[in-house]
Design a protein around this motif. Structure first.
Motif, mmCIF file in Angstrom:
data_model
loop_
_atom_site.group_PDB
_atom_site.id
_atom_site.type_symbol
_atom_site.label_atom_id
_atom_site.label_comp_id
_atom_site.label_asym_id
_atom_site.label_seq_id
_atom_site.Cartn_x
_atom_site.Cartn_y
_atom_site.Cartn_z
ATOM 1 N N ASN A 174 0.833 -1.210 0.000
ATOM 2 C CA ASN A 174 0.000 0.000 0.000
ATOM 3 C C ASN A 174 0.863 1.253 0.000
ATOM 4 N N ASN A 175 1.974 1.200 0.707
ATOM 5 C CA ASN A 175 2.889 2.343 0.707
ATOM 6 C C ASN A 175 3.461 2.589 -0.686
ATOM 7 N N MET A 198 0.823 4.127 -2.853
ATOM 8 C CA MET A 198 0.644 5.542 -2.544
ATOM 9 C C MET A 198 1.773 6.367 -3.139
ATOM 10 N N ARG A 250 1.179 6.889 -6.855
ATOM 11 C CA ARG A 250 0.126 7.866 -7.187
ATOM 12 C C ARG A 250 0.564 9.291 -6.861
ATOM 13 N N ALA A 288 -3.320 12.382 -4.614
ATOM 14 C CA ALA A 288 -3.085 10.950 -4.431
ATOM 15 C C ALA A 288 -3.981 10.392 -3.337
ATOM 16 N N ALA A 289 -4.212 11.162 -2.294
ATOM 17 C CA ALA A 289 -5.098 10.717 -1.215
ATOM 18 C C ALA A 289 -6.517 10.524 -1.736
ATOM 19 N N GLN A 307 -6.678 7.342 -3.779
ATOM 20 C CA GLN A 307 -6.627 6.126 -2.973
ATOM 21 C C GLN A 307 -7.715 6.104 -1.889
ATOM 22 N N THR A 343 -8.340 8.099 0.760
ATOM 23 C CA THR A 343 -7.881 8.258 2.130
ATOM 24 C C THR A 343 -7.595 9.734 2.358
ATOM 25 N N ALA A 395 -1.616 9.754 3.331
ATOM 26 C CA ALA A 395 -0.728 9.718 2.164
ATOM 27 C C ALA A 395 0.674 10.164 2.543
ATOM 28 N N ARG A 400 2.483 7.510 4.639
ATOM 29 C CA ARG A 400 2.932 6.346 3.871
ATOM 30 C C ARG A 400 4.192 6.664 3.075
#
Length: 305
Positions: free
Chosen positions: A5-6, A9, A12, A22-23, A26, A28, A33, A36
């Motif tokens: 997942n990191n 992130m 992105r 990016a958040a 994804q 979130t 973000a 991560r």
């Protein structure tokens, strides 16, 4: 936090150039973000981005890691897709965008049937005639009608869509029948689709000399294509529309084709998606399903009424 997942992130953030974008992509928060990416930097022992209060730029280490990270994520996506295809039905959520006319007439009516066929897939549909940033808005699929310019996204052409210029009989009675594009420009009210980035104030029409762009104008404009259709039905001007959107009005006589000597250049109905996402089974089955439905509906509009 999951290392994969990191990595996702980081990729992105690199591609979108923004923690907040990016958040959103994804689904979130910007704080997550940032955390991560910071964890990735701590793990690698290098700075991946140079940050200021207003900008974010990848470092040389960041550029090198991005190239390798893409290969890793591609391999993971392919492995997951193979397992899902072999062991279970596609599942998850598909985030989709479409222009208003296409969305209301082609996509939205087919969503319930798609859900019946694939009960473990949810669809989040967003309709707008504005220009969509597929990657920046976290979309899986976006439908596009028009002449597609160069795109960094993967493109699947679904069908060619004939377009027509049309007006209401009472408008034609008042203003006369325009025979071609030159007549439209010289003395007719054209209903224009306007929004940031729109180019519909120029209509590309076919002429004996080949396609030609005509600068059109009129007293009415909107960022909603269905509003333009309503104004045309009300006798307010000439509108350019995909045939499938106005076929019923042409059949019952509420609209008539005009400027037949200069018909519009056909548009292409396409769908766009980030390259890696089409490996996801839920995206693939959604696109295949909607492409078949759209082709059938567009083809039906070409049949005599």
């Amino acid at each position: 936090m999951s290392y994969v997942n990191n990595v996702k992130m980081f990729v992105r953030v690199y591609e979108l150039g923004s923690m907040s974008a990016a958040a959103r992509d994804q689904r979130t928060s910007p704080a997550v973000a940032s955390a991560r990416v910071a964890e990735m930097e701590k793990h690698l022992g290098v700075r991946l981005f140079n940050r200021t209060t207003r900008s974010l730029h990848p470092t040389e280490s960041g550029r090198l890691f991005y190239e390798g990270a893409l290969k890793v994520l591609d391999a993971i996506d392919a492995a997951e897709a193979a397992v899902v295809s072999a062991t279970q039905s596609p599942r998850g959520t598909v985030f989709v965008a479409a222009p208003l006319g296409i969305g209301r007439r082609l996509i939205a009516p087919a969503v319930p049937a798609f859900k019946d066929a694939y009960p473990q897939i949810d669809v989040r549909l967003r309709l707008s005639d504005r220009v969509i940033d597929v990657a920046g808005e976290g979309l899986d699929v976006a439908f596009h009608l028009g002449i597609l310019e160069d795109s960094s996204l993967k493109v699947r052409v679904i069908a060619e869509c004939p377009r027509v210029l049309c007006a209401a009989p009472d408008y034609i009675a008042r203003r006369g029948m325009p025979e071609d594009g030159a007549a439209l420009v010289a003395g007719h009210d054209c209903l224009t689709l306007r929004f940031p980035g729109a180019k519909e104030f120029q209509w590309t029409l076919q002429t004996p000399e080949g396609p030609r762009r005509f600068e059109i104008s009129g007293p009415f404009e909107s960022d909603d294509g269905d509003v333009l259709t309503g104004w045309a039905l009300d006798g307010r001007g000439v509108v350019m529309k995909p045939l499938f959107e106005v076929a019923e009005y042409l059949r019952d006589g509420r609209l008539q084709i005009v400027a037949e000597a200069s018909p519009p250049v056909p548009a292409q109905l396409s769908c766009l998606y980030p390259h890696r996402r089409f490996k996801d089974p839920k995206i693939r089955v959604f696109v295949d399903f909607m492409a078949a439905r759209c082709k059938a509906e567009i083809g039906a509009a070409l049949l005599p009424g």
